[in-house]
Design a protein around this motif. Structure first.
Motif, mmCIF file in Angstrom:
data_model
loop_
_atom_site.group_PDB
_atom_site.id
_atom_site.type_symbol
_atom_site.label_atom_id
_atom_site.label_comp_id
_atom_site.label_asym_id
_atom_site.label_seq_id
_atom_site.Cartn_x
_atom_site.Cartn_y
_atom_site.Cartn_z
ATOM 1 N N SER A 91 9.942 -11.852 -2.016
ATOM 2 C CA SER A 91 9.917 -10.410 -2.367
ATOM 3 C C SER A 91 10.492 -9.880 -3.944
ATOM 4 N N SER A 92 12.071 -10.280 -4.393
ATOM 5 C CA SER A 92 12.597 -10.352 -5.275
ATOM 6 C C SER A 92 11.715 -10.795 -6.335
ATOM 7 N N ASN A 93 11.287 -11.894 -6.211
ATOM 8 C CA ASN A 93 10.548 -12.511 -7.174
ATOM 9 C C ASN A 93 9.026 -11.619 -7.977
ATOM 10 N N LEU A 94 8.458 -11.525 -6.937
ATOM 11 C CA LEU A 94 7.151 -10.359 -6.609
ATOM 12 C C LEU A 94 7.835 -9.199 -7.158
ATOM 13 N N ALA A 95 8.658 -8.731 -7.121
ATOM 14 C CA ALA A 95 9.066 -7.297 -7.611
ATOM 15 C C ALA A 95 9.201 -7.545 -9.493
ATOM 16 N N LEU A 96 10.225 -8.622 -9.463
ATOM 17 C CA LEU A 96 10.640 -9.331 -10.713
ATOM 18 C C LEU A 96 9.031 -9.340 -11.452
ATOM 19 N N LEU A 97 8.148 -10.428 -10.678
ATOM 20 C CA LEU A 97 6.484 -10.472 -11.470
ATOM 21 C C LEU A 97 5.990 -8.828 -11.861
ATOM 22 N N ALA A 98 6.273 -8.118 -11.386
ATOM 23 C CA ALA A 98 6.016 -6.535 -11.312
ATOM 24 C C ALA A 98 6.446 -6.366 -12.334
ATOM 25 N N ILE A 99 7.411 -6.019 -12.561
ATOM 26 C CA ILE A 99 7.739 -6.261 -13.631
ATOM 27 C C ILE A 99 7.600 -6.546 -15.111
ATOM 28 N N LEU A 106 3.156 -4.483 -3.759
ATOM 29 C CA LEU A 106 3.114 -3.679 -2.046
ATOM 30 C C LEU A 106 3.816 -4.686 -1.629
ATOM 31 N N VAL A 107 2.772 -6.157 -1.942
ATOM 32 C CA VAL A 107 3.328 -7.535 -1.145
ATOM 33 C C VAL A 107 4.315 -8.333 -0.822
ATOM 34 N N ALA A 108 5.316 -7.561 -2.267
ATOM 35 C CA ALA A 108 6.691 -7.846 -1.714
ATOM 36 C C ALA A 108 7.123 -6.964 -1.183
ATOM 37 N N ALA A 109 6.999 -5.799 -0.963
ATOM 38 C CA ALA A 109 7.640 -4.425 -0.049
ATOM 39 C C ALA A 109 7.125 -4.889 1.899
ATOM 40 N N VAL A 110 5.621 -5.381 1.913
ATOM 41 C CA VAL A 110 4.941 -5.950 3.504
ATOM 42 C C VAL A 110 5.771 -7.037 3.488
ATOM 43 N N VAL A 111 6.174 -7.717 3.039
ATOM 44 C CA VAL A 111 6.493 -9.425 3.347
ATOM 45 C C VAL A 111 8.367 -9.121 3.699
#
Length: 165
Positions: free
Chosen positions: A21-29, A138-143
């Protein structure tokens, strides 16, 4: 997978980080930065020099800060940070209709010629960047929500304090 294997996997969560989830949020940035660069590298006359763009730049900075802080929060299975990621993810989709949509339908006059501020290809590229950023959040949040609830339920069965961060 046996019940014991599942139990071991959940028990391991107490000592490991939620890097997915953390890496997905960084990818979003990262995709937000791509959007930011794509928008502001194309300067057409003085279309982008308005209060709207100033607010957009401030929002970009606030977005990156909030997404980074939320990425650190979900890393330690903080469920409330997941809800922040949901809000940020939805706002990324809303942003498609803020500057890119308006700029793709606007023209400016340069040397007595009407010039389109943002072409179709740039609009699609900006929409894709914001879309990928929103989906990643959204995927990071759900996971993150799923993992934090599983961990908190497990901690409750052990009689330990449930994580509230």
């Amino acid at each position: 997978m046996t019940d014991q294997d599942k139990s071991i996997k959940v028990d391991r969560m107490r000592y490991t980080k939620n890097k997915f989830s953390s890496n997905l949020a960084l990818l979003a940035i990262i995709f937000d930065v791509f959007y930011f660069v794509s928008i502001y590298k194309s300067d057409v006359s003085n279309y982008y020099y308005t209060l709207m763009i100033g607010a957009s730049i401030i929002y970009n900075l606030a977005f990156m800060l909030a997404a980074f802080l939320a990425s650190e929060g979900v890393k330690s299975y903080g469920e409330k940070y997941c809800y922040l990621l949901i809000v940020l993810g939805v706002l990324q989709f809303v942003r498609i209709f803020y500057i890119p949509w308006r700029a793709s339908h606007a023209t400016v006059v340069i040397a007595n010629v009407d010039v389109v501020v943002m072409g179709a290809a740039q609009f699609v590229r900006c929409a894709i960047y914001l879309g990928i950023s929103g989906i990643a959040l959204l995927v990071a949040a759900v996971v993150g929500i799923q993992k934090s609830r599983v961990l908190n339920a497990y901690l409750a069965t052990l009689g330990e304090e449930v994580r509230r961060d």
